[in-house]
Design a protein around this motif. Structure first.
Motif, PDB file in Angstrom:
ATOM      1  N   ALA A  83     -15.399  14.016 -19.413  1.00 32.06           N
ATOM      2  CA  ALA A  83     -16.500  14.983 -19.322  1.00 32.06           C
ATOM      3  C   ALA A  83     -16.512  15.627 -17.940  1.00 32.06           C
ATOM      4  N   VAL A  84     -16.784  16.930 -17.930  1.00 26.00           N
ATOM      5  CA  VAL A  84     -16.937  17.658 -16.672  1.00 26.00           C
ATOM      6  C   VAL A  84     -18.319  18.288 -16.683  1.00 26.00           C
ATOM      7  N   ILE A  85     -19.133  17.935 -15.695  1.00 26.66           N
ATOM      8  CA  ILE A  85     -20.482  18.488 -15.586  1.00 26.66           C
ATOM      9  C   ILE A  85     -20.502  19.439 -14.397  1.00 26.66           C
ATOM     10  N   ALA A  86     -20.858  20.690 -14.686  1.00 29.13           N
ATOM     11  CA  ALA A  86     -20.903  21.703 -13.628  1.00 29.13           C
ATOM     12  C   ALA A  86     -21.749  22.873 -14.108  1.00 29.13           C
ATOM     13  N   ALA A  87     -22.010  23.786 -13.193  1.00 29.77           N
ATOM     14  CA  ALA A  87     -22.734  25.006 -13.554  1.00 29.77           C
ATOM     15  C   ALA A  87     -21.829  25.868 -14.430  1.00 29.77           C
ATOM     16  N   ARG A  88     -22.423  26.675 -15.281  1.00 28.51           N
ATOM     17  CA  ARG A  88     -21.672  27.513 -16.221  1.00 28.51           C
ATOM     18  C   ARG A  88     -20.600  28.359 -15.538  1.00 28.51           C
ATOM     19  N   VAL A 132     -14.749   8.822 -21.579  1.00 23.35           N
ATOM     20  CA  VAL A 132     -14.129   7.667 -20.940  1.00 23.35           C
ATOM     21  C   VAL A 132     -14.190   7.784 -19.419  1.00 23.35           C
ATOM     22  N   ALA A 133     -14.548   8.978 -18.942  1.00 24.90           N
ATOM     23  CA  ALA A 133     -14.706   9.216 -17.512  1.00 24.90           C
ATOM     24  C   ALA A 133     -15.513  10.498 -17.330  1.00 24.90           C
ATOM     25  N   LEU A 134     -16.018  10.692 -16.111  1.00 22.68           N
ATOM     26  CA  LEU A 134     -16.874  11.843 -15.836  1.00 22.68           C
ATOM     27  C   LEU A 134     -16.506  12.448 -14.490  1.00 22.68           C
ATOM     28  N   VAL A 135     -16.519  13.775 -14.431  1.00 20.92           N
ATOM     29  CA  VAL A 135     -16.302  14.501 -13.187  1.00 20.92           C
ATOM     30  C   VAL A 135     -17.543  15.353 -12.953  1.00 20.92           C
ATOM     31  N   CYS A 136     -18.121  15.272 -11.734  1.00 23.06           N
ATOM     32  CA  CYS A 136     -19.343  16.031 -11.459  1.00 23.06           C
ATOM     33  C   CYS A 136     -19.445  16.370  -9.973  1.00 23.06           C
ATOM     34  N   PRO A 151     -15.976   5.453 -15.299  1.00 28.93           N
ATOM     35  CA  PRO A 151     -15.613   5.948 -13.957  1.00 28.93           C
ATOM     36  C   PRO A 151     -16.151   7.359 -13.708  1.00 28.93           C
ATOM     37  N   VAL A 152     -16.571   7.606 -12.479  1.00 25.21           N
ATOM     38  CA  VAL A 152     -17.103   8.909 -12.084  1.00 25.21           C
ATOM     39  C   VAL A 152     -16.281   9.418 -10.898  1.00 25.21           C
ATOM     40  N   ALA A 153     -15.829  10.660 -10.998  1.00 22.82           N
ATOM     41  CA  ALA A 153     -15.113  11.310  -9.889  1.00 22.82           C
ATOM     42  C   ALA A 153     -15.947  12.502  -9.433  1.00 22.82           C
ATOM     43  N   THR A 154     -15.802  12.835  -8.164  1.00 22.07           N
ATOM     44  CA  THR A 154     -16.595  13.906  -7.573  1.00 22.07           C
ATOM     45  C   THR A 154     -15.742  15.153  -7.378  1.00 22.07           C
ATOM     46  N   ILE A 155     -16.292  16.299  -7.780  1.00 21.03           N
ATOM     47  CA  ILE A 155     -15.633  17.583  -7.553  1.00 21.03           C
ATOM     48  C   ILE A 155     -15.762  17.897  -6.065  1.00 21.03           C
TER      49      ILE A 155
END
Length: 173
Positions: A83-88, A132-136, A151-155
């Motif tokens: 998953a990638v969470i970010a502004a549109r 299974v993982a997240l990027v935000c 697991p969480v990774a940072t942009i």
């Protein structure tokens, strides 16, 4: 549209479109040889070669097995994705929804958020949906790391940060 959906759609167009779509999906999208795909799909390689060459049409059982295997390889059957969470605007610049990482084809699913609250809700929803993982973004990653089990990774913006500074500098001059 994912690979399995493209193959299903091609079935309804024509035999030729189906063969070309399946061949391209196996070679380009999944990165496999026909022999490797046949083994994974538990289909005799001779059957797959006949289908790909147009000497045979797949029966419904074979077609189901092909689609099931493509979905499994894509990670769609289990719902596995990053998953990638970010502004549109950030998500609109993403060009890939699949990426080969360490030899595995990973599905990337986008979650748009415009506030901290929306980002946290999106993170929880993504985990529940099978991420299974997240990027935000760095502003929200410490919080979601505490509440998620994945697991969480940072942009970490590099070029885009410099480009934004240059853009705003032009606006003030």
């Amino acid at each position: 549209m994912n690979v399995a959906e493209r193959i299903i759609d091609s079935v309804f167009e024509s035999d030729e479109v189906f063969r070309k779509t399946l061949s391209r999906a196996i070679k380009e999208d999944l990165g496999l040889t026909a022999l490797d795909f046949a083994e994974k799909a538990n289909i005799p390689s001779s059957t797959l070669y006949k289908i790909l060459s147009g000497k045979r049409e797949p029966n419904v059982k074979t077609l189901r097995q092909i689609i099931k295997t493509v979905k499994a390889i894509e990670g769609l059957e289990k719902g596995e994705f990053i998953a990638v969470i970010a502004a549109r605007p950030v998500l609109d610049n993403m060009s890939e929804t699949k990426k080969k990482i360490c030899g595995n084809l990973c599905t990337i699913r986008e979650y748009s958020a415009t506030s901290m609250e929306e980002a946290i809700i999106a993170a929880v929803r993504a985990e529940r949906e099978g991420a299974v993982a997240l990027v935000c973004a760095p502003i929200v990653s410490p919080t979601v790391e505490k509440i998620l089990k994945i697991p969480v990774a940072t942009i970490m913006p590099k070029n885009s940060l410099i480009e934004a500074i240059e853009l705003v500098a032009k606006k003030i001059n």
